[in-house]
Design an enzyme around this catalytic site. Sequence first.
Site, mmCIF file in Angstrom:
data_model
loop_
_atom_site.group_PDB
_atom_site.id
_atom_site.type_symbol
_atom_site.label_atom_id
_atom_site.label_comp_id
_atom_site.label_asym_id
_atom_site.label_seq_id
_atom_site.Cartn_x
_atom_site.Cartn_y
_atom_site.Cartn_z
ATOM 1 N N LYS A 128 0.028 -11.332 5.284
ATOM 2 C CA LYS A 128 0.398 -9.998 6.181
ATOM 3 C C LYS A 128 -0.998 -9.285 6.580
ATOM 4 C CE LYS A 128 1.614 -5.427 5.087
ATOM 5 N NZ LYS A 128 1.659 -4.271 4.226
ATOM 6 N N SER A 150 -2.621 -6.368 8.381
ATOM 7 C CA SER A 150 -2.426 -5.093 8.661
ATOM 8 C C SER A 150 -3.343 -4.295 9.705
ATOM 9 C CB SER A 150 -2.173 -4.337 7.629
ATOM 10 O OG SER A 150 -0.945 -4.437 6.796
ATOM 11 N N SER A 206 0.735 -1.206 0.013
ATOM 12 C CA SER A 206 0.058 -0.083 -0.164
ATOM 13 C C SER A 206 0.818 1.194 0.051
ATOM 14 C CB SER A 206 -0.981 -0.030 1.284
ATOM 15 O OG SER A 206 -1.568 -0.859 1.121
ATOM 16 N N ASN A 207 2.184 1.210 0.750
ATOM 17 C CA ASN A 207 2.760 2.299 0.832
ATOM 18 C C ASN A 207 3.652 2.474 -0.421
ATOM 19 O OD1 ASN A 207 2.870 3.178 3.666
ATOM 20 N ND2 ASN A 207 2.977 1.213 3.906
ATOM 21 N N GLY A 255 1.573 -6.608 9.848
ATOM 22 C CA GLY A 255 1.462 -5.157 8.902
ATOM 23 C C GLY A 255 1.937 -4.179 9.320
#
Lengths: 306, 306, 306, 306
Positions: free
Chosen positions: D175, D177, D56-57, D201
């Site tokens: 993962k 988050s 996402s980053n 995450g």
Amino acid sequence: AKAQARSYGQRGDIRGVYPPIATPFTCTEDVDFEKLVENVQKYGKMPLRGLVVQGSNGEFPYLTVEERVEVVRRVRQVLPKDKLVMAGSGCESTRATVQMTEQMARAGADAVLVVTPCFYRGRMDSRALVHHYTQVADSSPVPVVLYNVPANTGLDIPVDAVVTLSQHPNIVGLKESGGDVTRIALIVHKTRSQDFQVLAGSAGFLVAAYAVGAVGGVCALANVLGRQVCQLEELCLSGRWREARELQYRLIEPNNAVTRKFGVAALKQAMEWFGYHGGECRAPLRPLSEAEAQQLREDFSSNGWL
Amino acid sequence: AKAQARSYGQRGDIRGVYPPIATPFTCTEDVDFEKLVENVQKYGKMPLRGLVVQGSNGEFPYLTVEERVEVVRRVRQVLPKDKLVMAGSGCESTRATVQMTEQMARAGADAVLVVTPCFYRGRMDSRALVHHYTQVADSSPVPVVLYNVPANTGLDIPVDAVVTLSQHPNIVGLKESGGDVTRIALIVHKTRSQDFQVLAGSAGFLVAAYAVGAVGGVCALANVLGRQVCQLEELCLSGRWREARELQYRLIEPNNAVTRKFGVAALKQAMEWFGYHGGECRAPLRPLSEAEAQQLREDFSSNGWL
Amino acid sequence: AKAQARSYGQRGDIRGVYPPIATPFTCTEDVDFEKLVENVQKYGKMPLRGLVVQGSNGEFPYLTVEERVEVVRRVRQVLPKDKLVMAGSGCESTRATVQMTEQMARAGADAVLVVTPCFYRGRMDSRALVHHYTQVADSSPVPVVLYNVPANTGLDIPVDAVVTLSQHPNIVGLKESGGDVTRIALIVHKTRSQDFQVLAGSAGFLVAAYAVGAVGGVCALANVLGRQVCQLEELCLSGRWREARELQYRLIEPNNAVTRKFGVAALKQAMEWFGYHGGECRAPLRPLSEAEAQQLREDFSSNGWL
Amino acid sequence: AKAQARSYGQRGDIRGVYPPIATPFTCTEDVDFEKLVENVQKYGKMPLRGLVVQGSNGEFPYLTVEERVEVVRRVRQVLPKDKLVMAGSGCESTRATVQMTEQMARAGADAVLVVTPCFYRGRMDSRALVHHYTQVADSSPVPVVLYNVPANTGLDIPVDAVVTLSQHPNIVGLKESGGDVTRIALIVHKTRSQDFQVLAGSAGFLVAAYAVGAVGGVCALANVLGRQVCQLEELCLSGRWREARELQYRLIEPNNAVTRKFGVAALKQAMEWFGYHGGECRAPLRPLSEAEAQQLREDFSSNGWL
């Protein structure tokens, strides 16, 4: 003509506009009955159908059992007989609600408004709610109105539960404050055979609610702009939808301001501006900050009300 | 008379009813252009204002860039010239949306419908959204319609951002799918000086939306019951509110069923029942289970449509 | 050794495990004090730090003021002196909470647990909550523990409000039931200079909470598996994290079952299976259905507890 | 010793710490490969297990298909062979995800991280998600890691779906988050027989996650404080929980700041402060305001990092 045609007989006709009145407190946070009475006298002269006493705007969760009943008794004493007193009698437990309902009826309430119990919201499914309201309605001396206010309760009565409950002879309607007009329309549609009455729970969507079959409104804003909300009802009932819409537009921002944006403290502040007694809130509700009061004023003045 | 009076000139008039058409897929999940064309031919004969191509019901997030454009091109070829093609051109990034918008215009779209970017919803505040839509509208060859669909995006365009954007000469309206009629009324009220057009995003609250100033609807249900939704519009426009309300009631459950209750797979299943080609969904969307299909049928039949 | 080292002096040390005890009702929904007493006698023999009386699992919103106080009084009479009674005294209004707190102290409570008022949750910001808790703590004869339970209240006390309140000499800790361990760690971090004590509000994340600095737990599951939750605490305190983790795993599903999945009715059902008196729930809470009871049993048996 | 012991064989061992790397853009919003390469060279010298590319980053929803693949290819070229490249290959449709997965593998990814499709979140139940991930894993040349990030997707993969998918030979981990450590523990517990690996995450709950059985972390903060996050891992693995907790505390506020509080723009700003290339964000993401940058700095400096 309209108002006269309404009769509140065995199967109570609850059509019309109601302010859910505020409870003024003194600076020591006691109920200020004097101010309450003066407000009620003013409301008594308007073409309102009646008053909701102990709705969310009445800070009912902050009142003791005795205060709740006493406020209703005083309002009934002062309000003209042809106006209805719809008293909020909802408590978390069924047994407390049953008892409160009886006390409200004895204090002169014409009908009771019963908010959904909500602390155990994860378990308040149709089964639980149908059981709760059935118990209350079975024992209530006066007609029962369901009260759905998800902003406060975090809960929506399922439509199927409303439909089931609409068949109870002592449950006459629903105050729907959620603002989902599709839901309102669906409930009207599915309860038609029961002559079940749906009241909009806010002035913000009153025209839309009338358009899909609601028959009235319990509107916080009517504490402040009571004649205007009654006028809005009249425009809808007489089919002057274009004028209704124009008036509706100007009421939305003031209505948002005294409800979800700033809450009861804003309602009480605005009441002071418009010649009523708002008084203090009980803690933990806090008075508006300067900046909030300024925005509140702007929400009225930019729509031509101040 | 009404339809003829509408002209789609410089400042595009987008009033009217649009089905957001489904994209039929073959059993290998390829776009079935043949079936698509047949559906469009049928819609072309109805009193619809046009078609929305690549709305949420078109499974646009499952199409490649090329497929998205090609579907619009084919629809435009088949649809009569007096019907509008409003093409969904929203992507997550501003630059992709700008490019897609240009491609859609080249493929024949009369307007584009731009969904809010939403993956970074925590940061999609007014500042970000005003920047995004302004960039898109500045470069778009055709008028831009904002598209708010919180059920899919988890995001509401703030009212203040809509008001700001309504002043852009190339932004002509908003498709509002959230169902909050107070919000619709407020947006109409606050954008009046801009001749900004609000379309209801669902048949479920179409009458209420018209009552507060919406000028049309983009209605999934119109893929199935297109003539009925057009009739509903006509009843509202001609002030026959009582009849409108009666028809509205019967559309709510079918509409809920093909939208939030069962989604696109239900829309496609119902299309098959009503003489259109629904076809398969693309994975990960799954076909309805037997039980779901049964409930879907009941939602239509209990309201007299099947 | 550990338990003896804990002293509950001026600045109350509240470390340890507490079941938030259930309130058994008779078949007529009256408080069954006999059964209550028998449960408390059993809990008194376990290495628990004390009991929480009138937590969410105690159905406190369904009790009258008198019942709330009387239940605390009876528990205090029966419970060995070296065990703490932490009494839930939260009400919606500040004044009612102040009064209830005094009554609870007089009835023998060693500390009070004060749930966030929540009906007007939109206005329960840091300003309101800091005011509320400060008023209560100023007048309370016993130490105050904040109580955050968003699943029931729809509200989180903001971290900054907790930090401010941790500086009050009569506010000694927080029961955090939200399950956000990052929040727990941050609160421990930001209140370190105050010797503020954080208790996990559930057995489901007890190991994780200890890992980041919590010093105990108020765990519904300890009503049923009290010795096991105490053992889990002991494993964490003695640094046997691997064993702790293994035990933690087996407690999650039973814990979920008696809390968010099936609620108080499930807790009471499980109590019956494990040799305690659960008794009835008060309406509107309903008993478990057959299918729910079966699933509840499976959640215990699949983890080796039944 | 620990790092050497990890081998990435048939059933890929993915334990360890990964920064989900940012994608630096030039002032014209093009991918700045030069800056990207310089960042990767720095990360290559740290005791990280590898890099997540297109998490996402990485602003992956803003990249074209070609850009997504090219970024992975460049990273793989620069990163030392003993470090893993875990590439985000999730798309909304199953077929696009299958294709992207194959392209990522060809570009050198050691594993793929597949985010939940979410646009039709109301229909993304266990059935749909199990189908989606099974199709992807069946055809993927490299091991698949599930990716649950509700803050972005508005969706949680149901635990039962995770358990089912853990049995697929080509699905090696998750993962997670969401920050719900009870859920993490439950997933570890229910997938034990499958040697399924759960990665936290976020750095905000890394210690808690290790305490309940997670085996690594994909931590945005590791883009900025990579050595510190690796140190936190080492403290957990070697059982120095007290030291771990102390370090954990100081990472929470910086972590919140670069994730949910201010998002990717803050991560990129902080990278600049710490000697990396953050670069611009792609629109509609906006750069931080002055006030936000000031708060961001405070979140680092008050914890001793600046």
